[in-house]
Design an enzyme around this catalytic site. Structure first.
Site, PDB file in Angstrom:
ATOM      1  N   HIS A  13       0.839  -1.199   0.000  1.00  0.00           N
ATOM      2  CA  HIS A  13       0.000   0.000   0.000  1.00  0.00           C
ATOM      3  C   HIS A  13       0.876   1.251   0.000  1.00  0.00           C
ATOM      4  O   HIS A  13       2.094   1.201   0.130  1.00  0.00           O
ATOM      5  CB  HIS A  13      -0.979   0.001   1.182  1.00  0.00           C
ATOM      6  CG  HIS A  13      -0.392   0.378   2.501  1.00  0.00           C
ATOM      7  ND1 HIS A  13      -1.146   0.674   3.605  1.00  0.00           N
ATOM      8  CD2 HIS A  13       0.899   0.504   2.914  1.00  0.00           C
ATOM      9  CE1 HIS A  13      -0.365   0.965   4.620  1.00  0.00           C
ATOM     10  NE2 HIS A  13       0.872   0.873   4.236  1.00  0.00           N
ATOM     11  N   CYS A  32       4.928   5.240   5.426  1.00  0.00           N
ATOM     12  CA  CYS A  32       3.838   4.610   4.663  1.00  0.00           C
ATOM     13  C   CYS A  32       3.438   5.452   3.452  1.00  0.00           C
ATOM     14  O   CYS A  32       2.584   5.044   2.672  1.00  0.00           O
ATOM     15  CB  CYS A  32       2.633   4.335   5.556  1.00  0.00           C
ATOM     16  SG  CYS A  32       2.790   2.774   6.465  1.00  0.00           S
ATOM     17  N   HIS A  38       4.974  -0.210  -0.498  1.00  0.00           N
ATOM     18  CA  HIS A  38       5.738  -1.116   0.370  1.00  0.00           C
ATOM     19  C   HIS A  38       4.742  -2.115   0.925  1.00  0.00           C
ATOM     20  O   HIS A  38       3.530  -1.895   0.871  1.00  0.00           O
ATOM     21  CB  HIS A  38       6.412  -0.331   1.502  1.00  0.00           C
ATOM     22  CG  HIS A  38       5.408   0.388   2.346  1.00  0.00           C
ATOM     23  ND1 HIS A  38       4.913   1.609   2.009  1.00  0.00           N
ATOM     24  CD2 HIS A  38       4.753   0.009   3.471  1.00  0.00           C
ATOM     25  CE1 HIS A  38       3.999   1.979   2.892  1.00  0.00           C
ATOM     26  NE2 HIS A  38       3.868   1.022   3.794  1.00  0.00           N
ATOM     27  N   HIS A  40       3.162  -4.934   3.896  1.00  0.00           N
ATOM     28  CA  HIS A  40       3.004  -5.282   5.309  1.00  0.00           C
ATOM     29  C   HIS A  40       2.553  -6.736   5.398  1.00  0.00           C
ATOM     30  O   HIS A  40       1.809  -7.217   4.534  1.00  0.00           O
ATOM     31  CB  HIS A  40       1.956  -4.400   5.988  1.00  0.00           C
ATOM     32  CG  HIS A  40       2.382  -2.989   6.182  1.00  0.00           C
ATOM     33  ND1 HIS A  40       3.301  -2.606   7.138  1.00  0.00           N
ATOM     34  CD2 HIS A  40       2.015  -1.856   5.543  1.00  0.00           C
ATOM     35  CE1 HIS A  40       3.473  -1.300   7.080  1.00  0.00           C
ATOM     36  NE2 HIS A  40       2.703  -0.813   6.113  1.00  0.00           N
ATOM     37  N   ASP A  78      -4.874 -10.594  -0.404  1.00  0.00           N
ATOM     38  CA  ASP A  78      -3.559 -11.197  -0.199  1.00  0.00           C
ATOM     39  C   ASP A  78      -2.721 -11.093  -1.475  1.00  0.00           C
ATOM     40  O   ASP A  78      -3.203 -11.390  -2.574  1.00  0.00           O
ATOM     41  CB  ASP A  78      -3.733 -12.673   0.198  1.00  0.00           C
ATOM     42  CG  ASP A  78      -2.418 -13.324   0.602  1.00  0.00           C
ATOM     43  OD1 ASP A  78      -1.533 -12.616   1.125  1.00  0.00           O
ATOM     44  OD2 ASP A  78      -2.281 -14.543   0.388  1.00  0.00           O
ATOM     45  N   HIS A  79      -1.463 -10.670  -1.310  1.00  0.00           N
ATOM     46  CA  HIS A  79      -0.544 -10.487  -2.439  1.00  0.00           C
ATOM     47  C   HIS A  79      -1.087  -9.510  -3.481  1.00  0.00           C
ATOM     48  O   HIS A  79      -0.906  -9.698  -4.689  1.00  0.00           O
ATOM     49  CB  HIS A  79      -0.169 -11.831  -3.076  1.00  0.00           C
ATOM     50  CG  HIS A  79       0.801 -12.602  -2.226  1.00  0.00           C
ATOM     51  ND1 HIS A  79       0.445 -13.187  -1.039  1.00  0.00           N
ATOM     52  CD2 HIS A  79       2.118 -12.843  -2.379  1.00  0.00           C
ATOM     53  CE1 HIS A  79       1.500 -13.776  -0.502  1.00  0.00           C
ATOM     54  NE2 HIS A  79       2.533 -13.573  -1.290  1.00  0.00           N
ATOM     55  N   GLU A 123      -0.922  -4.374  11.710  1.00  0.00           N
ATOM     56  CA  GLU A 123      -0.106  -4.003  10.548  1.00  0.00           C
ATOM     57  C   GLU A 123       1.375  -4.212  10.818  1.00  0.00           C
ATOM     58  O   GLU A 123       2.136  -4.596   9.933  1.00  0.00           O
ATOM     59  CB  GLU A 123      -0.363  -2.548  10.162  1.00  0.00           C
ATOM     60  CG  GLU A 123       0.243  -2.167   8.828  1.00  0.00           C
ATOM     61  CD  GLU A 123      -0.045  -0.722   8.468  1.00  0.00           C
ATOM     62  OE1 GLU A 123      -0.936  -0.500   7.631  1.00  0.00           O
ATOM     63  OE2 GLU A 123       0.610   0.177   9.023  1.00  0.00           O
TER      64      GLU A 123
HETATM   65 NI    NI Z   1       2.535   1.062   5.384  1.00  0.00          NI
END
Ligand code: NI
Length: 134
Positions: A13, A32, A38, A40, A78-79, A123
Site C-alpha cells: 500500500h 507509509c 511497500h 506489510h 492477499d498479495h 499491521e
Molecule cells: Ni505502510
C-alpha cells in the site's frame, strides 16, 4: 461466547492524498507514504460472538469461518497492491483502520445476524486496530 479465527495476508500500500504535497504526505503518513509502495504482513483476527449451539457445541464452525475469510477477504487482498488492485481502496486510504472496516463490512454481510463481529488487524508488531462496527 467469543471465538476467533486468525489469518495472515501480505499486501502492498501507500498512504497519501493526491491533493497534498509530497512534504505534507510525508509529514502525516511517514514511511507509509513512500511513492513506490511497500508491503506489510498483516495479521487478521476475526472474532465471532454468539451462543453455543447445543447440537454442535460450537459458536460457529471455524472451518466455515475460515472458508468465508479465505473466499471473501484473502482472495481479494492477499498479495495485492491495495491502492492499485482493490476497488475498495480507489477512493479510500488503505490505513489499518480502513482495512479493518472494509473487512468487517465484507464479513458482516456473510454472517448470520445472530452473531456479533469484531475484526482486528495488526499491521506491524507494534500497531493494530480493532473494529466492532462503530
Ligand atoms: Ni505502510
Amino acid at each position: 461466547m467469543k471465538v476467533c479465527r486468525r489469518e495472515t495476508f501480505n499486501s502492498a500500500h501507500r498512504l497519501f492524498r493526491e491533493e497534498w504535497s509530497d512534504e505534507k504526505n510525508k509529514e502525516i503518513f511517514g514511511k507509509c507514504s513512500h511513492p513506490n509502495y511497500h508491503g506489510h504482513n498483516y495479521v487478521l483476527e476475526v472474532w465471532v460472538d454468539g451462543p453455543i449451539d447445543p447440537m454442535t457445541g460450537f459458536v460457529i464452525d471455524l472451518k466455515i469461518l475460515k472458508q468465508i475469510i479465505h473466499e471473501h477477504v484473502l482472495e481479494r487482498f492477499d498479495h495485492r497492491n491495495l491502492n492499485l488492485d482493490c476497488p475498495e481502496f480507489k477512493e479510500l486510504i488503505p490505513t489499518t483502520e480502513n482495512v479493518a472496516a472494509v473487512i468487517w463490512n465484507i464479513l458482516r454481510s456473510k454472517l448470520d445476524d445472530k452473531f456479533s463481529l469484531e475484526v482486528q488487524v495488526q499491521e506491524t508488531e507494534k500497531n493494530k486496530v480493532l473494529y466492532t462496527g462503530n
